[in-house]
Design an enzyme around this catalytic site. Structure first.
Site, PDB file in Angstrom:
ATOM      1  N   ARG A   1       2.942  11.634  11.934  1.00 54.59           N
ATOM      2  CA  ARG A   1       2.788  11.214  13.328  1.00 54.59           C
ATOM      3  C   ARG A   1       3.848  11.858  14.216  1.00 54.59           C
ATOM      4  NH1 ARG A   1       1.866   4.964  11.456  1.00 54.59           N
ATOM      5  NH2 ARG A   1      -0.424   4.959  11.467  1.00 54.59           N
TER       6      ARG A   1
ATOM      7  N   ASP B   1     -11.297  -4.207  -7.989  1.00 56.07           N
ATOM      8  CA  ASP B   1     -11.113  -5.266  -6.995  1.00 56.07           C
ATOM      9  C   ASP B   1     -11.523  -6.583  -7.637  1.00 56.07           C
ATOM     10  OD1 ASP B   1     -11.440  -7.012  -4.591  1.00 56.07           O
ATOM     11  OD2 ASP B   1     -11.147  -5.130  -3.516  1.00 56.07           O
ATOM     12  N   VAL B   2     -10.770  -7.654  -7.326  1.00 52.98           N
ATOM     13  CA  VAL B   2     -11.149  -8.962  -7.865  1.00 52.98           C
ATOM     14  C   VAL B   2     -12.529  -9.374  -7.355  1.00 52.98           C
ATOM     15  CG1 VAL B   2      -8.823  -9.813  -8.292  1.00 52.98           C
ATOM     16  CG2 VAL B   2      -9.842 -10.099  -6.022  1.00 52.98           C
TER      17      VAL B   2
ATOM     18  N   ASP C   1       4.607   8.387   8.804  1.00 50.18           N
ATOM     19  CA  ASP C   1       5.446   8.387  10.010  1.00 50.18           C
ATOM     20  C   ASP C   1       5.853   9.817  10.371  1.00 50.18           C
ATOM     21  OD1 ASP C   1       6.326   5.238  10.219  1.00 50.18           O
ATOM     22  OD2 ASP C   1       6.159   5.927   8.155  1.00 50.18           O
TER      23      ASP C   1
ATOM     24  N   ARG D   1       4.045  -6.183   8.993  1.00 51.88           N
ATOM     25  CA  ARG D   1       3.889  -5.880   7.573  1.00 51.88           C
ATOM     26  C   ARG D   1       4.621  -6.896   6.706  1.00 51.88           C
ATOM     27  NH1 ARG D   1       4.572  -0.640   9.878  1.00 51.88           N
ATOM     28  NH2 ARG D   1       2.773   0.708   9.503  1.00 51.88           N
TER      29      ARG D   1
ATOM     30  N   THR E   1      -6.034  -0.019  10.100  1.00 49.44           N
ATOM     31  CA  THR E   1      -5.954   1.446  10.100  1.00 49.44           C
ATOM     32  C   THR E   1      -6.314   1.913   8.695  1.00 49.44           C
ATOM     33  OG1 THR E   1      -3.597   1.415   9.501  1.00 49.44           O
ATOM     34  CG2 THR E   1      -4.133   1.513  11.849  1.00 49.44           C
TER      35      THR E   1
ATOM     36  N   HIS F   1       9.300   2.365   6.247  1.00 49.43           N
ATOM     37  CA  HIS F   1       7.998   2.590   6.880  1.00 49.43           C
ATOM     38  C   HIS F   1       7.726   1.352   7.727  1.00 49.43           C
ATOM     39  CE1 HIS F   1       3.895   3.625   7.690  1.00 49.43           C
ATOM     40  NE2 HIS F   1       3.417   2.607   6.988  1.00 49.43           N
TER      41      HIS F   1
ATOM     42  N   ARG G   1      -3.336  -9.771   3.945  1.00 48.23           N
ATOM     43  CA  ARG G   1      -3.255  -9.223   5.301  1.00 48.23           C
ATOM     44  C   ARG G   1      -2.482 -10.186   6.188  1.00 48.23           C
ATOM     45  NH1 ARG G   1      -8.509  -6.890   7.950  1.00 48.23           N
ATOM     46  NH2 ARG G   1      -6.851  -6.037   9.271  1.00 48.23           N
TER      47      ARG G   1
ATOM     48  N   ASN H   1       1.123  -3.086   2.001  1.00 43.51           N
ATOM     49  CA  ASN H   1       2.233  -3.424   2.898  1.00 43.51           C
ATOM     50  C   ASN H   1       2.912  -4.734   2.542  1.00 43.51           C
ATOM     51  OD1 ASN H   1       2.429  -1.253   4.759  1.00 43.51           O
ATOM     52  ND2 ASN H   1       0.496  -1.884   5.673  1.00 43.51           N
TER      53      ASN H   1
END
Length: 359
Positions: free
Chosen positions: A196, A78-79, A193, A133, A275, A220, A125, A165
């Site tokens: 689910r 991770d940066v 998916d 997304r 999530t 997706h 995000r 995403n």
């Protein structure tokens, strides 16, 4: 001694006869539905896995990989080095219960060298009330343009699994940026998916989700296509016993599951803010398949040009045989005309998104 020779002869004869009785592997018409990836080769069990991004999703994936003992050699990149190091230490403090794995952190990619599998969870995000997304696509693209060339240089033979995403579009971006073959660059795609979908059907019928066979294909995302025509429980095709299954008047209201499948993640995210556990379990299932010579059939995504009449290069999900070395085969489902139309629409939506990428 004579008796021993007689007994050995009988054992040899019995073994030979048993061998002769074993069913031989002959070609079947079913293989016409299995499309081989020409460049795929068995890779053997992958030992070193690098997870890029130590946010909620990345941390959950690391936890699942270790708890399932998929790897004993894990790199967290991770940066934000302090965050990657904190997650590393948190896991190491319980490493005695995890089989004493080797877990290291880095921010510059140096420790990812010679990884067998690289899992990409890093990304921007989406923000705003009506976030999606696709909203995060351009921010994630900038992150990928900096990170992907470095990661590929460090591990040129690695299999890349994209979770960031929008996963389909970002997998297309990685394939373009890194010039990776499509069997070695895939996304978890519609595997989640599909899980689910199986869960909702199982809840309705009061059967174990593991005993429901069902696939969601395409994007997706909002244009995902539940394939009702192939849903099977205990050898029974659901369409054979339920009239107007998810079509027409649909008296039993199975159609409602389509929206539940595509909005399930968003409904959880509205409360939690993200999530992570379901996608972590899903990603771990894909990675575990990538360490197996036998593999699993999972609905994951890569460039599916040439299948189901798709003329252009586009990353979307179809059932694939995922095993050591990547995707070895793609399965072409016998879709209804309505399902084929929806898949075409899903592909067009993804092509539009791919075309908006800024390389």
């Amino acid at each position: 001694m004579a008796l021993m020779r007689i007994l050995q002869s009988q054992v040899t004869s019995l073994t030979f006869n048993l061998y002769q009785q074993q069913p031989s592997r002959t070609k079947s018409n079913f293989t016409k539905s299995m499309h081989p990836m020409k460049e795929w080769k068995s890779k053997g069990r992958g030992l070193k896995i690098s997870v890029v991004g130590s946010g909620q999703v990345g941390a959950a994936i690391c936890s699942c990989l270790l708890l399932r003992k998929v790897t004993q050699n894990l790199v967290i990149m991770d940066v934000k080095y302090n965050l990657a190091q904190a997650e590393t230490l948190d896991l190491l403090h319980g490493s005695v219960l995890l089989g004493n794995p080797r877990i290291v952190a880095c921010s510059d990619g140096s420790r990812t060298k010679d990884s067998d599998i690289v899992v990409m969870t890093a990304g921007a995000r989406p923000s705003g009330k009506n976030r999606s997304r696709l909203d995060a696509m351009h921010g994630t693209m900038e992150i990928f343009k900096a990170a992907i060339p470095l990661l590929v240089k460090q591990s040129p033979n690695a299999i890349f699994v994209i979770v960031s995403n929008p996963v389909d579009v970002m997998t297309f971006a990685v394939q373009c940026l890194a010039k990776l073959p499509k069997h070695r660059c895939l996304t978890t795609g519609c595997h989640l998916d599909s899980l689910r979908f199986r869960y909702f059907i199982a809840e309705r019928l009061n059967v174990p989700p593991a005993d429901v066979q069902a696939y969601v294909i395409g994007e997706h995302g909002v244009s995902a296509v539940p394939v009702w025509s192939s849903v099977c429980i205990g050898g029974i095709q659901l369409k054979d016993v339920i009239k107007e299954l998810a079509c027409g008047e649909d008296p039993e209201k199975w159609w409602n599951f389509e929206e539940q499948v595509t909005t399930a993640g968003a409904s959880v995210g509205k409360v939690k803010g993200y999530t992570n556990w379901a996608i972590a379990a899903t990603c771990t299932d894909v990675v575990e398949a990538l360490t197996s010579d036998q593999g699993k059939i999972l609905c994951v995504g890569t460039d599916m040009q040439g299948l189901h009449g798709i003329e252009h290069s586009v990353v979307l999900s179809l059932p694939c045989l995922v095993k050591s070395g990547g995707i070895s085969h793609v399965f072409e489902l016998p879709l209804t005309s309505a399902e084929q139309e929806k898949l075409n629409a899903s592909a067009e939506s993804l092509i539009d998104a791919q075309c908006s990428l800024k390389f």
